[in-house]
Design an enzyme around this catalytic site. Structure first.
Site, PDB file in Angstrom:
ATOM      1  N   ARG A 113      46.169  35.868  32.753  1.00  0.00           N
ATOM      2  CA  ARG A 113      46.700  34.835  33.477  1.00  0.00           C
ATOM      3  C   ARG A 113      45.445  33.907  33.716  1.00  0.00           C
ATOM      4  O   ARG A 113      44.471  34.221  34.087  1.00  0.00           O
ATOM      5  CB  ARG A 113      47.168  35.404  34.897  1.00  0.00           C
ATOM      6  CG  ARG A 113      48.415  35.968  35.009  1.00  0.00           C
ATOM      7  CD  ARG A 113      48.870  35.952  36.200  1.00  0.00           C
ATOM      8  NE  ARG A 113      48.135  36.296  37.364  1.00  0.00           N
ATOM      9  CZ  ARG A 113      48.432  36.512  38.866  1.00  0.00           C
ATOM     10  NH1 ARG A 113      49.654  36.426  38.862  1.00  0.00           N
ATOM     11  NH2 ARG A 113      47.542  36.787  39.586  1.00  0.00           N
ATOM     12  N   THR A 117      45.713  27.914  36.726  1.00  0.00           N
ATOM     13  CA  THR A 117      47.276  27.548  36.485  1.00  0.00           C
ATOM     14  C   THR A 117      48.078  28.866  36.740  1.00  0.00           C
ATOM     15  O   THR A 117      49.341  28.709  37.484  1.00  0.00           O
ATOM     16  CB  THR A 117      47.608  27.079  35.166  1.00  0.00           C
ATOM     17  OG1 THR A 117      47.507  28.138  34.258  1.00  0.00           O
ATOM     18  CG2 THR A 117      46.763  25.966  34.740  1.00  0.00           C
ATOM     19  N   ASP A 209      43.710  43.860  41.600  1.00  0.00           N
ATOM     20  CA  ASP A 209      43.969  43.705  40.170  1.00  0.00           C
ATOM     21  C   ASP A 209      44.177  44.819  39.435  1.00  0.00           C
ATOM     22  O   ASP A 209      43.182  45.728  39.193  1.00  0.00           O
ATOM     23  CB  ASP A 209      42.664  43.021  39.573  1.00  0.00           C
ATOM     24  CG  ASP A 209      43.011  42.419  38.111  1.00  0.00           C
ATOM     25  OD1 ASP A 209      43.294  43.326  37.260  1.00  0.00           O
ATOM     26  OD2 ASP A 209      42.968  41.146  37.964  1.00  0.00           O
ATOM     27  N   ASP A 212      41.977  45.657  36.189  1.00  0.00           N
ATOM     28  CA  ASP A 212      40.485  45.916  36.567  1.00  0.00           C
ATOM     29  C   ASP A 212      40.460  47.416  37.236  1.00  0.00           C
ATOM     30  O   ASP A 212      39.395  47.980  37.034  1.00  0.00           O
ATOM     31  CB  ASP A 212      39.998  44.723  37.796  1.00  0.00           C
ATOM     32  CG  ASP A 212      39.690  43.702  36.945  1.00  0.00           C
ATOM     33  OD1 ASP A 212      39.265  43.468  35.814  1.00  0.00           O
ATOM     34  OD2 ASP A 212      39.665  42.404  37.742  1.00  0.00           O
TER      35      ASP A 212
HETATM   36  O1  LIG Z   1      53.705  38.167  36.877  1.00  0.00           O
HETATM   37  P1  LIG Z   1      52.283  37.299  36.626  1.00  0.00           P
HETATM   38  O2  LIG Z   1      51.979  36.299  37.617  1.00  0.00           O
HETATM   39  O3  LIG Z   1      52.287  36.589  35.251  1.00  0.00           O
HETATM   40  O4  LIG Z   1      51.256  38.427  36.636  1.00  0.00           O
HETATM   41  C1  LIG Z   1      51.226  39.771  36.125  1.00  0.00           C
HETATM   42  C2  LIG Z   1      50.144  39.974  35.194  1.00  0.00           C
HETATM   43  O5  LIG Z   1      49.022  39.998  35.564  1.00  0.00           O
HETATM   44  C3  LIG Z   1      48.330  41.060  35.080  1.00  0.00           C
HETATM   45  O6  LIG Z   1      47.408  40.853  34.062  1.00  0.00           O
HETATM   46  P2  LIG Z   1      46.269  40.000  33.946  1.00  0.00           P
HETATM   47  O7  LIG Z   1      46.431  38.600  33.704  1.00  0.00           O
HETATM   48  O8  LIG Z   1      45.425  40.336  35.109  1.00  0.00           O
HETATM   49  O9  LIG Z   1      45.523  40.528  32.599  1.00  0.00           O
HETATM   50  P3  LIG Z   1      44.972  42.186  32.436  1.00  0.00           P
HETATM   51  O10 LIG Z   1      46.091  42.783  32.363  1.00  0.00           O
HETATM   52  O11 LIG Z   1      44.036  41.911  31.124  1.00  0.00           O
HETATM   53  O12 LIG Z   1      43.863  42.455  33.503  1.00  0.00           O
HETATM   54  C4  LIG Z   1      49.265  42.200  35.106  1.00  0.00           C
HETATM   55  O13 LIG Z   1      49.159  43.058  34.180  1.00  0.00           O
HETATM   56  C5  LIG Z   1      50.368  41.269  34.448  1.00  0.00           C
HETATM   57  O14 LIG Z   1      50.577  41.151  33.142  1.00  0.00           O
HETATM   58  O1  LIG Z   2      48.781  41.401  42.436  1.00  0.00           O
HETATM   59  C1  LIG Z   2      48.445  41.188  41.096  1.00  0.00           C
HETATM   60  C2  LIG Z   2      48.921  40.111  40.250  1.00  0.00           C
HETATM   61  C3  LIG Z   2      48.778  39.955  39.088  1.00  0.00           C
HETATM   62  N1  LIG Z   2      47.961  40.961  38.427  1.00  0.00           N
HETATM   63  C4  LIG Z   2      47.489  42.079  39.188  1.00  0.00           C
HETATM   64  O2  LIG Z   2      46.872  42.833  38.405  1.00  0.00           O
HETATM   65  N2  LIG Z   2      48.030  42.070  40.261  1.00  0.00           N
HETATM   66 MG   LIG Z   3      44.248  41.781  35.559  1.00  0.00          MG
END
Ligand SMILES: O=P(O)(O)OC[C@H]1O[C@H](OP(=O)(O)OP(=O)(O)O)[C@H](O)[C@@H]1O
Ligand SMILES: O=c1cc[nH]c(=O)[nH]1
Ligand SMILES: [Mg+2]
Length: 218
Positions: A113, A117, A209, A212
């Protein structure tokens, strides 16, 4: 359509309200839960949610010889599966889904994400060639705005996926609504539907997160 005995808080959204699932989700929420335990629980929950998401798989009777006698007993009826993991956090859940179906193929969708944005940016795609012949289980523990889930499923459809289900642990109502509007044909199996999204589009109360916390990167 999916047959299930689970309660449905939204049409097409199935809440896995089993006490063990709810207990493990609460441990995930706890900010003191260490990385090792967090990762292990996400995997276990992957098994438990996928268990419900595959409840309608058909079986057929085969002959089997027990140490005592011959019998007819059910086996899965030629269902081919593909688990699509939404990186990174989806990988934690996918390990669990694969425990249920070790011979499943695995597709990868890399999304992150954009912090400004809040929209997903794609950085990797790799799918098995015969997606149209497989039941596809898309896995990501977090469905927040729903944009990542919706984008990943659009990609799966573009590459041939037809019979698709989405499994997640935590979802926001706003995200579920967006996802179901974009993909009314894709049922969602969820551990818990939380209260709302905050100004940073994080699920509240949520877990923070997930990526993380699974990989210890913060
Ligand atoms: O519904 P949304 O608002 O799109 O958010 C959800 C997304 O955010 C997180 O990923 P992230 O972008 O943090 O990537 P990561 O898994 O690499 O940490 C999560 O694992 C989803 O893929
Ligand atoms: O709450 C949230 C939203 C997006 N991605 C995450 O890992 N946690
Ligand atoms: Mg993430």
């Amino acid at each position: 359509m999916i047959k299930t005995t689970l309660p449905e808080p939204f049409p097409g959204v199935y809440w896995v309200d089993h006490p063990f699932v709810q207990h493990k989700l609460t441990t995930l929420r706890d900010k003191h839960t260490p990385t090792r335990e967090f990762r292990m629980l996400v995997e276990e929950l992957g098994v438990l949610i996928a268990y419900e998401a595959t409840r309608d798989f058909e079986t057929e009777l085969v002959d089997v010889e027990t140490p005592l006698e011959k019998a007819k007993s059910p086996t899965l009826k030629g269902k081919k599966m593909c688990v699509v993991t939404i990186m990174r956090a989806g990988n934690g859940m996918t390990e669990g889904v694969l425990k249920l179906s070790p011979s499943a193929r695995v597709g990868h969708v890399g999304l992150y994400r954009d912090p400004q944005t809040k929209l997903p940016i794609e950085y990797y795609i790799k799918m098995p060639p015969d997606l149209d012949q497989r039941t596809v289980i898309c896995a990501d523990p977090m469905l927040a705005t729903g944009q990542s889930a919706a984008a990943a499923v659009h990609k799966v459809k573009e590459l041939g996926g037809r019979d698709i289900r989405f499994v997640c642990l935590f979802a926001a109502p706003e995200g579920l609504q967006l996802f179901r509007e974009e993909h009314p044909d894709v049922p969602v199996f969820v551990g818990v539907i939380d209260s709302h999204l905050d100004d940073h589009a994080y699920i509240r109360p949520g877990v923070g997160d997930a990526g993380d916390r699974i990989y210890g990167t913060k």
